[in-house]
Design a protein around this motif. Structure first.
Motif, short mmCIF file in Angstrom:
data_model
loop_
_atom_site.label_atom_id
_atom_site.label_comp_id
_atom_site.label_asym_id
_atom_site.label_seq_id
_atom_site.Cartn_x
_atom_site.Cartn_y
_atom_site.Cartn_z
N SER A 94 0.81 -1.22 0.00
CA SER A 94 0.00 0.00 0.00
C SER A 94 0.84 1.27 0.00
CB SER A 94 -0.97 0.01 1.19
OG SER A 94 -0.25 -0.06 2.41
N GLY A 95 2.13 1.18 0.37
CA GLY A 95 2.98 2.35 0.38
C GLY A 95 3.70 2.58 -0.94
N ALA A 96 3.37 1.79 -1.95
CA ALA A 96 4.01 1.92 -3.26
C ALA A 96 3.31 2.99 -4.10
CB ALA A 96 3.97 0.57 -4.00
N PHE A 97 3.99 3.44 -5.16
CA PHE A 97 3.36 4.33 -6.12
C PHE A 97 2.37 3.55 -7.00
CE2 PHE A 97 7.22 6.91 -5.37
CZ PHE A 97 6.61 8.13 -5.11
N ALA A 98 2.74 2.34 -7.32
CA ALA A 98 1.92 1.52 -8.21
C ALA A 98 2.43 0.09 -8.13
CB ALA A 98 1.98 2.03 -9.65
N LEU A 99 1.73 -0.80 -8.79
CA LEU A 99 2.18 -2.19 -8.87
C LEU A 99 1.69 -2.79 -10.18
CD1 LEU A 99 -0.48 -4.23 -8.20
CD2 LEU A 99 -0.14 -3.18 -5.96
N SER A 100 2.42 -3.78 -10.63
CA SER A 100 1.98 -4.53 -11.81
C SER A 100 1.97 -6.01 -11.46
CB SER A 100 2.93 -4.28 -13.00
OG SER A 100 4.21 -4.83 -12.75
N ARG A 101 1.04 -6.72 -12.04
CA ARG A 101 0.91 -8.15 -11.76
C ARG A 101 1.02 -8.93 -13.06
NH1 ARG A 101 -3.08 -6.63 -7.58
NH2 ARG A 101 -2.05 -7.00 -5.60
N ASP A 113 -3.15 12.05 -10.03
CA ASP A 113 -3.81 13.18 -10.68
C ASP A 113 -3.29 13.23 -12.10
OD1 ASP A 113 -4.72 15.62 -11.61
OD2 ASP A 113 -4.38 16.68 -9.72
N ALA A 114 -4.03 12.62 -13.01
CA ALA A 114 -3.57 12.50 -14.39
C ALA A 114 -3.43 13.87 -15.06
CB ALA A 114 -4.52 11.61 -15.18
N ALA A 115 -4.28 14.81 -14.69
CA ALA A 115 -4.21 16.14 -15.29
C ALA A 115 -2.89 16.83 -14.99
CB ALA A 115 -5.38 17.00 -14.81
N ARG A 116 -2.31 16.53 -13.83
CA ARG A 116 -1.03 17.12 -13.43
C ARG A 116 0.15 16.18 -13.66
NH1 ARG A 116 -1.85 18.02 -7.45
NH2 ARG A 116 0.33 18.69 -7.57
N ASP A 117 -0.13 14.96 -14.16
CA ASP A 117 0.90 13.95 -14.39
C ASP A 117 1.68 13.66 -13.10
OD1 ASP A 117 2.55 12.09 -15.59
OD2 ASP A 117 3.87 13.58 -16.54
N VAL A 118 0.95 13.33 -12.05
CA VAL A 118 1.60 13.09 -10.77
C VAL A 118 0.89 11.95 -10.04
CG1 VAL A 118 0.19 14.80 -9.55
CG2 VAL A 118 2.45 14.19 -8.64
N VAL A 119 1.66 11.19 -9.27
CA VAL A 119 1.11 10.12 -8.44
C VAL A 119 1.78 10.22 -7.07
CG1 VAL A 119 2.79 8.45 -9.33
CG2 VAL A 119 0.73 7.62 -8.22
N PHE A 120 1.03 9.85 -6.02
CA PHE A 120 1.49 9.97 -4.64
C PHE A 120 1.50 8.60 -3.96
CE2 PHE A 120 -0.95 13.64 -6.02
CZ PHE A 120 -0.11 14.71 -5.75
N ASN A 121 2.42 8.44 -3.02
CA ASN A 121 2.43 7.19 -2.25
C ASN A 121 2.17 7.41 -0.77
OD1 ASN A 121 4.82 8.20 -1.24
ND2 ASN A 121 6.13 6.57 -2.04
N GLY A 122 1.93 8.67 -0.37
CA GLY A 122 1.63 8.97 1.02
C GLY A 122 2.86 9.16 1.88
N GLY A 123 4.06 9.05 1.30
CA GLY A 123 5.27 9.18 2.07
C GLY A 123 5.63 10.64 2.34
N ALA A 124 6.22 10.88 3.51
CA ALA A 124 6.64 12.24 3.84
C ALA A 124 7.89 12.63 3.07
CB ALA A 124 6.90 12.35 5.35
N HIS A 186 22.25 9.80 7.25
CA HIS A 186 22.08 8.39 7.66
C HIS A 186 20.60 8.03 7.81
CE1 HIS A 186 26.41 8.19 8.29
NE2 HIS A 186 26.32 9.27 9.04
N ARG A 187 19.82 8.53 6.88
CA ARG A 187 18.38 8.24 6.90
C ARG A 187 18.09 7.13 5.90
NH1 ARG A 187 15.13 13.88 6.84
NH2 ARG A 187 13.48 12.47 7.54
N SER A 188 17.32 6.17 6.35
CA SER A 188 16.96 5.04 5.49
C SER A 188 15.50 5.16 5.06
CB SER A 188 17.18 3.72 6.24
OG SER A 188 16.78 2.63 5.44
N VAL A 189 15.27 5.34 3.78
CA VAL A 189 13.92 5.41 3.24
C VAL A 189 13.83 4.47 2.05
CG1 VAL A 189 13.57 7.80 4.01
CG2 VAL A 189 14.48 7.36 1.74
N PRO A 190 12.65 3.91 1.77
CA PRO A 190 12.52 2.96 0.64
C PRO A 190 13.01 3.53 -0.68
CG PRO A 190 10.56 2.90 2.03
CD PRO A 190 11.39 4.03 2.54
#
Length: 223
Positions: A94-101, A113-124, A186-190
């Motif tokens: 659920s924290g990903a931008f997208a997934l493919s199967r 938001d396709a009009a702005r060509d942007v996608v969010f994953n909820g990350g700070a 020394h910050r670890s983020v995905p």
């Protein structure tokens, strides 16, 4: 007791069938908007903008630069608002931008938001990137499966798969400067794993003369 046992087992079977149906056919979640653009069907929770064909063309232009470009990419794209439809389809990602199967080669996108060509994953941190780039990234996963086998997602290391997909997509959610600052702190983020994977792929391709086949053939499958 036996009756309740039978009902319980039947419930498990029905739940499994329902889950399988959602995975194979996300359209059962009643996406209110649908548009056919070339060989692609886009499903969305909000009305698609008039610029959607241009966005897909931009994404496909990135995809066609790949040395392994071919017909095996996802042609059913589901744009969500990051709500219950996304949670139902993403499971633990659920924290990903997208997934493919690989089953049916479907692509599901987090809040976008396709009009702005942007996608969010909820990350700070590194919480957004271009929708066109994300679609190119996910479609590259399909190209990898088509060329190197349907089990590529479990056979090949994540740094290789994700790094190559981000390379085709033109980059990820971190700039060189952003990545350097995070490492200095020394910050670890995905997002750093994706960044480092792309850099590792770039270096390997420079070393082998740019052969994607050699990259996948020579890379460790357990690293």
């Amino acid at each position: 007791m036996r009756r309740w046992h039978r009902l319980f087992n039947r419930g498990l079977v029905l739940a499994g069938v329902g889950l399988g149906t959602v995975v194979l056919a996300p359209e059962v979640l009643a996406f209110p908007h649908r548009q056919i653009i070339g060989d692609t069907v886009v499903y969305s929770e909000r009305a698609l903008p008039a610029t959607m064909p241009q966005l897909l063309a931009q994404s496909d232009a990135l995809l066609r630069k790949s040395a392994i470009f071919g017909p095996g990419y996802g042609r059913r794209i589901f744009l969500t608002e990051g709500g219950w439809r996304w949670r139902a389809l993403a499971f633990q990602a659920s924290g990903a931008f997208a997934l493919s199967r690989g089953f049916g080669e479907t692509i599901v996108v987090n809040r976008s938001d396709a009009a702005r060509d942007v996608v969010f994953n909820g990350g700070a941190i590194a919480g957004q990137r271009s929708l066109s780039g994300v679609i190119a990234h996910e479609r590259t996963h399909g190209l990898i499966r088509t060329r190197y086998g349907v089990a590529a997602d479990v056979v090949y290391a994540a740094w290789l798969r994700e790094g190559y997909c981000d390379l085709v997509a033109g980059g990820g959610s971190l700039s060189d400067r952003d990545a350097a600052l995070l490492k200095a702190e020394h910050r670890s983020v995905p997002a750093l794993r994706y960044y480092d994977g792309r850099k590792r792929v770039e270096a390997a391709l420079r070393a082998n003369g740019g052969s994607v086949d050699a990259l996948f053939a020579g890379a460790s499958k357990v690293d």
